[in-house]
Design a protein around this motif. Sequence first.
Motif, short mmCIF file in Angstrom:
data_model
loop_
_atom_site.label_atom_id
_atom_site.label_comp_id
_atom_site.label_asym_id
_atom_site.label_seq_id
_atom_site.Cartn_x
_atom_site.Cartn_y
_atom_site.Cartn_z
N GLU A 226 12.37 -9.59 -19.42
CA GLU A 226 12.92 -9.92 -20.91
C GLU A 226 11.75 -9.87 -21.95
N ARG A 227 11.23 -9.22 -23.24
CA ARG A 227 10.39 -9.05 -24.32
C ARG A 227 9.61 -8.62 -23.28
N GLU A 228 9.14 -7.45 -23.12
CA GLU A 228 7.99 -6.34 -22.94
C GLU A 228 7.51 -5.58 -24.10
N LYS A 229 6.89 -6.02 -23.99
CA LYS A 229 6.02 -5.79 -25.23
C LYS A 229 5.78 -4.25 -25.67
N TYR A 230 5.89 -3.88 -26.30
CA TYR A 230 4.39 -2.27 -27.00
C TYR A 230 5.43 -0.76 -25.81
N VAL A 231 6.59 -0.82 -25.26
CA VAL A 231 7.31 -0.69 -24.83
C VAL A 231 7.81 0.56 -25.52
N GLU A 232 7.25 1.83 -25.32
CA GLU A 232 8.42 3.51 -25.56
C GLU A 232 9.55 4.14 -25.07
N ASP A 233 9.74 3.62 -23.62
CA ASP A 233 10.28 4.75 -23.31
C ASP A 233 10.63 4.56 -21.76
N ILE A 234 11.20 5.23 -21.04
CA ILE A 234 11.59 4.64 -19.74
C ILE A 234 11.72 5.90 -18.95
N PHE A 235 11.95 5.66 -18.05
CA PHE A 235 12.08 7.06 -16.78
C PHE A 235 12.36 6.90 -15.57
N LEU A 236 13.29 7.83 -14.63
CA LEU A 236 13.60 7.71 -13.18
C LEU A 236 12.61 9.08 -12.81
N THR A 237 12.40 8.57 -11.64
CA THR A 237 11.68 9.56 -10.32
C THR A 237 12.33 10.13 -10.10
N ASP A 238 12.14 10.91 -8.99
CA ASP A 238 12.18 12.05 -7.45
C ASP A 238 13.21 10.79 -6.45
N ASN A 239 12.35 9.81 -6.34
CA ASN A 239 13.16 8.42 -5.59
C ASN A 239 13.39 7.74 -6.74
N PRO A 240 14.89 6.88 -6.58
CA PRO A 240 15.56 6.16 -7.17
C PRO A 240 15.31 4.73 -7.21
N ARG A 241 14.98 4.53 -6.22
CA ARG A 241 14.14 2.89 -7.06
C ARG A 241 12.77 2.89 -7.60
N GLU A 242 12.55 3.50 -8.17
CA GLU A 242 11.17 3.42 -9.24
C GLU A 242 11.88 3.51 -10.32
N LEU A 243 10.31 3.06 -11.57
CA LEU A 243 11.52 3.26 -12.58
C LEU A 243 9.77 3.46 -13.38
N GLY A 244 9.77 4.84 -14.16
CA GLY A 244 8.81 4.82 -14.63
C GLY A 244 9.02 3.80 -16.53
N VAL A 245 7.31 2.79 -16.61
CA VAL A 245 7.98 3.30 -18.04
C VAL A 245 6.35 3.30 -19.03
N ILE A 246 6.65 3.65 -20.71
CA ILE A 246 5.23 4.44 -21.09
C ILE A 246 5.46 2.86 -22.46
N TYR A 247 4.34 2.84 -22.31
CA TYR A 247 3.42 1.91 -23.24
C TYR A 247 3.21 2.45 -24.37
N ASN A 248 3.32 2.13 -25.53
CA ASN A 248 2.55 2.99 -26.23
C ASN A 248 1.72 1.70 -27.36
N HIS A 249 -0.23 1.04 -27.51
CA HIS A 249 -0.41 -0.06 -28.32
C HIS A 249 -2.06 0.55 -28.57
N MET A 250 -2.00 0.47 -29.58
CA MET A 250 -2.97 1.19 -30.18
C MET A 250 -4.22 1.08 -29.52
N HIS A 251 -4.80 -0.18 -28.22
CA HIS A 251 -6.03 -0.43 -27.45
C HIS A 251 -4.98 0.51 -26.15
N ALA A 252 -3.99 0.24 -25.82
CA ALA A 252 -3.83 0.82 -24.54
C ALA A 252 -2.05 1.73 -24.63
#
Length: 259
Positions: A226-252
């Motif tokens: 819940e309420r994860e901040k500065y999230v731009e997008d999510i994506f899957l990897t070749d491992n179905p158990r993994e989830l990639g999260v892209i964060y986009n903030h001016m400092h990070a």
Amino acid sequence: MKIETMKRVLLLVLILTISVFSLWTSVSCAEESNEYYWDYFLIYNLTYSQDIKYLALSKNGTLMAVFLGNSSVLIYKNHILIGKHRAFGDIHIAGFSPSGKILYFEQEVPRKFVVINLTTGRVKEFDVKSRISVVAFTNDEKYIALGGVRRSRGSPKNYIYLIDLEKGEILWTRSVVKDVHRILFAGKGKIVSLTTETFCEGCLKAKEKYIKYFNITNGKVLLKVEREKYVEDIFLTDNPRELGVIYNHMHAKKIVKYL
């Protein structure tokens, strides 16, 4: 007779000289202005008397659906017409499944999500309240998940929909406060979504989002971030158990994988 022949030869030489000079001038001008010219061949020219409202292309470019102002939908394969349909009102989203066997679109009046099986010709219409903006297929294209956007609190309610294409029915829906940004089929009977669940101005500015895992069978929430901040997008990897999260903030600005 010889004089006439000579005149024709001289005229032909003059024409060729002018043509070559013109070509040389164009190339010279192109070199001076750093512009380039190239020859091309026209593959096809499709002309319509109606306005084109929307154009959808398959991933490999062989399929094309043209939505016209008279509510016609023309479906082409390699620029050859293979089918016709009707679509009423504005078209906000349309496309083909990854295999190209299915054409889908959302029509506005009345609001329905339409799925056309291009192999069998079967057409299914589904009543949806959301203005659809996200479409995802399973690898076998037996299921399709939809999600929409909601511009204001006064807009129609928004949902995530899971459709069984073989049965031709909506299996379940889950409400979303505002927008659906991404839906992914995560394998092993799971769906993961990225949504905005608030109209709070400060929260929207901070790109506050929710990540949820659903059971594909019944729509039960399996996991929720819940309420994860500065999230731009999510994506899957070749491992179905993994989830990639892209964060986009001016400092990070970072990409994180979770297991």
